[in-house]
Design an enzyme around this catalytic site. Structure first.
Site, PDB file in Angstrom:
ATOM      1  N   LYS A 283      23.603  90.305  41.749  1.00 23.05           N
ATOM      2  CA  LYS A 283      22.753  89.829  42.799  1.00 23.05           C
ATOM      3  C   LYS A 283      23.051  90.853  44.094  1.00 23.05           C
ATOM      4  O   LYS A 283      24.289  91.284  44.319  1.00 23.05           O
ATOM      5  CB  LYS A 283      23.385  88.442  43.218  1.00 23.05           C
ATOM      6  N   GLU A 369      20.083  67.526  37.491  1.00 25.06           N
ATOM      7  CA  GLU A 369      20.174  66.129  38.088  1.00 25.06           C
ATOM      8  C   GLU A 369      20.143  64.948  37.211  1.00 25.06           C
ATOM      9  O   GLU A 369      20.549  63.958  37.820  1.00 25.06           O
ATOM     10  CB  GLU A 369      18.295  66.222  38.665  1.00 25.06           C
ATOM     11  N   ARG A 397      13.355  64.581  38.858  1.00 25.56           N
ATOM     12  CA  ARG A 397      14.006  64.995  37.757  1.00 25.56           C
ATOM     13  C   ARG A 397      14.848  63.888  37.135  1.00 25.56           C
ATOM     14  O   ARG A 397      14.989  64.074  35.803  1.00 25.56           O
ATOM     15  CB  ARG A 397      14.525  66.433  37.858  1.00 25.56           C
TER      16      ARG A 397
END
Length: 628
Positions: A283, A369, A397
């Site tokens: 990243k 979730e 979700r």
């Protein structure tokens, strides 16, 4: 427009077709230009940065090898897809990303034919790409669907559901794991690249599959060969899990080595069936501050790339997220059984300080979730007090778990629901437009919406002391600027309050809409009630306002359908109270991205918009009376 002298290669590319006309030797220079252009553009406009810097070479290689858009690329989440947008005809528009009327922050089917699937939430790419691969197989098309998923996305159960299904099929699906959380380990080098080429080659695959068919006739020898293959692969790649799921695992390979990326992808393009490529990237690659702190540079406001650190924006007061974070630490000191749970949103949900001060009571479950809600339910069964910090859009979700695992059992779980209502630049996939509608229909649920920062703290305390499921939903950003008291006080459940006394018209405002309702009421000399609770609704207050006023207006930052206004309508109908009522809220359409102020003004949920709506309503009513 792009500077042709500064970007001699990138300026020539208007589509992946142009990219595929370049010689392989020119791609390294293109990667340098693309990375620099991404940094330059995002530093001016703001947006997602670190993830895209890490996928520059991977994006080039994918479009170079595969025949996009015929071969669909499905990007998981979409934070990593800025280089994809640049290479697919949207280079000169990148400065408009996340702005009102500009480019979407995520892949979007209506924006480009190269955006094969619209995303925003994590862990969906493999399922979507598999669906495309199955369709191609049924149509007998020589097509390869590619899903690019980050390592964080693999924490979502949906990704494993898709992997489990894909491994049983012969569809031409390539899953690329963009592993960007670990540094490139010593075994990712010349030897590993060599083995990856072998493992992805047609010769290896032909021998492997043919050998399986022969050796299966002799079970003892087949078992020995299978173990030997796993042992060899285990020395060069951690692929046993994906092999067991039915994939041909390849990797890990250096995701910044274009030569080996292209060679491996070319080999894979010639293979049939489900393939899994493990790619290691970094990243923030190429920009040292982002490499050092990819979390800070994940999503940025405009900044000076020549500076080593990001400047913090001047404070406009406490955000609701900060109010929650401070409250959580304060209540944890008083409640030893309190635990904090988040589905991979520690920073976004304000849990950093709590995680540092109470590490044994902090649980980040990853992008999962459904699991977050049920593990909270399990803790509640054992006498703990779980607080689930979750975005409104992500709570959707876990809706089945919210009903069946929490509410049906009436378990004391508190949900701190951030980003309720319109969120701004992230657009409709991240907007919390529906939580009041889907929460108020659930038995046993208490649903609260604070009008200001201090009331948010009071409601959180009310929720943690309530012996059942409770929710506090609050918007992104700052509130009206009310001082937050340190006392941990509660509110009487199901009781609203009058904020302004007026005549003729009464505004029943919920949560973030109290402040703009007060602005509108000044011009209209109207009454304003801060309803506080969507469920249980303060029916006594509703009926009193109906009795003392000619018109009622409900205002909420939620879909009108099934929302708080509908609760007021139901109350009036149940008590046979017939009177004119106007429901204001989010319209029956998805609201695109832009600043929060722009979006609220666009749907007339600011003070001026609410006033205009009421004036139009009164004019129509008077007109109807004249006709009658």
């Amino acid at each position: 427009m792009i500077d042709h002298k500064q970007y001699p290669f990138l300026s020539r590319l208007n589509s992946p077709h142009d990219l595929r006309q370049l010689d392989e030797e020119e791609l390294e220079r293109l990667a340098e230009e693309l990375r620099h252009y991404l940094l330059e553009s995002v530093s001016r406009s703001g947006g997602h940065l670190a993830a895209g810097l890490g996928t520059v070479e991977l994006t080039i290689a994918l479009h170079y090898v595969f025949q996009t858009p015929y071969d669909p690329l499905v990007w998981d989440v979409g934070h990593q897809a800025y280089p994809h947008k640049i290479l697919t005809g949207r280079r000169d528009q990148l400065g408009t990303i996340r702005k009102h009327g500009g480019l979407s922050p995520f892949p979007k089917r209506t924006e480009s034919s190269y955006d094969a699937f619209g995303v925003g939430h994590s862990s969906t790419s493999i399922s979507a790409a598999l669906g495309m691969a199955i369709a191609a197989s049924m149509d007998e098309r020589d097509q390869h669907a590619v899903a690019i998923i980050g390592d964080g996305g693999l924490t979502g159960g949906m990704a494993f559901e898709a992997l489990n299904h894909a491994g049983t099929l012969d569809a031409n699906l390539l899953v690329i794991l963009n592993d960007n959380e670990m540094s490139i380990s010593p075994n990712v080098g010349a030897m590993t690249n060599y083995f990856s080429k072998i493992l992805s080659s047609k010769l290896y695959t032909t021998v492997r599959e043919g050998g399986k068919q022969i050796l299966k006739q002799v079970p003892e020898v087949w078992e020995l060969a299978r173990r030997a293959e796993e042992h060899v692969k285990g020395m060069v790649a951690p692929g046993t899990l994906f092999e067991e799921l039915g994939f041909n695992y390849i990797g890990p390979i250096d995701g910044h080595d274009l030569e080996h990326l292209i060679a491996t992808l070319r080999n894979i393009r010639g293979l049939q069936g489900p393939q899994f490529l493990h790619v290691i990237t970094k990243k923030g690659k190429g920009y040292l501050p982002a490499e050092r702190d990819p979390v800070a540079y994940h999503g940025v406001s405009p900044f000076d790339p020549s500076q080593e650190t990001l400047k913090k924006a001047p404070s406009k007061g406490m955000t609701y997220t900060q109010v929650f974070g401070q409250w959580l630490c304060d209540i944890a000191e008083r409640e030893p059984k309190l635990v904090g749970i988040t589905p991979a949103m520690r920073e976004g949900s304000g849990l950093v300080e709590f995680s540092e001060r109470f590490p044994k009571r902090y649980f980040d479950v990853g992008i999962a979730e459904q699991h977050a809600l049920t593990v909270a339910a399990g803790m509640a069964c054992e006498g703990y007090k779980p607080v689930v910090a979750i975005y409104s859009t992500f709570l959707q979700r876990g809706y089945d778990q919210l009903i069946h695992d929490v509410a049906v059992q009436n378990l004391p779980v508190l949900f701190a629901i951030d980003r309720a209502g319109l969120v701004g630049p992230d657009g409709p996939t991240h907007a919390g437009s529906f939580d009041l509608s889907f929460l108020r229909c659930i038995p046993n649920m208490v649903v609260m919406a604070p009008a200001d920062e201090n009331e948010c703290r009071q409601m959180l305390t009310t929720g943690i002391e309530y012996n059942g499921p409770a929710t506090v939903r609050y918007p992104r950003g700052t509130g009206p600027g009310i001082k937050v008291e340190r006392e941990l006080s509660t509110l009487p459940i199901g009781k609203g309050e009058i904020r302004r006394e007026g005549k003729k018209v009464a505004l029943l405002a919920f949560g973030s809409m109290v402040a703009p309702a007060l602005d509108a009421a000044e011009a209209l000399d109207a009454t304003v009630a801060n309803m506080r609770f969507v469920k249980p609704l303060d029916e006594a207050l509703v009926l009193a306002l109906a009795r003392d006023h000619e018109y009622l207006v409900t205002v909420e930052e939620n879909a009108i359908m099934g929302g708080a206004g509908s609760a007021v309508n139901e109350c009036l109908a149940a008590h046979r109270c017939l009177m004119p009522i106007l429901n204001l809220g989010l319209p029956d359409r998805y609201i695109e991205h832009g600043s929060r102020d722009e979006l609220l003004a666009g749907v007339e949920l600011n003070g001026e918009g609410i006033q205009r709506n009421i004036e139009r309503f009164l004019q129509k009513k008077n007109h109807l009376q004249v006709i009658a």
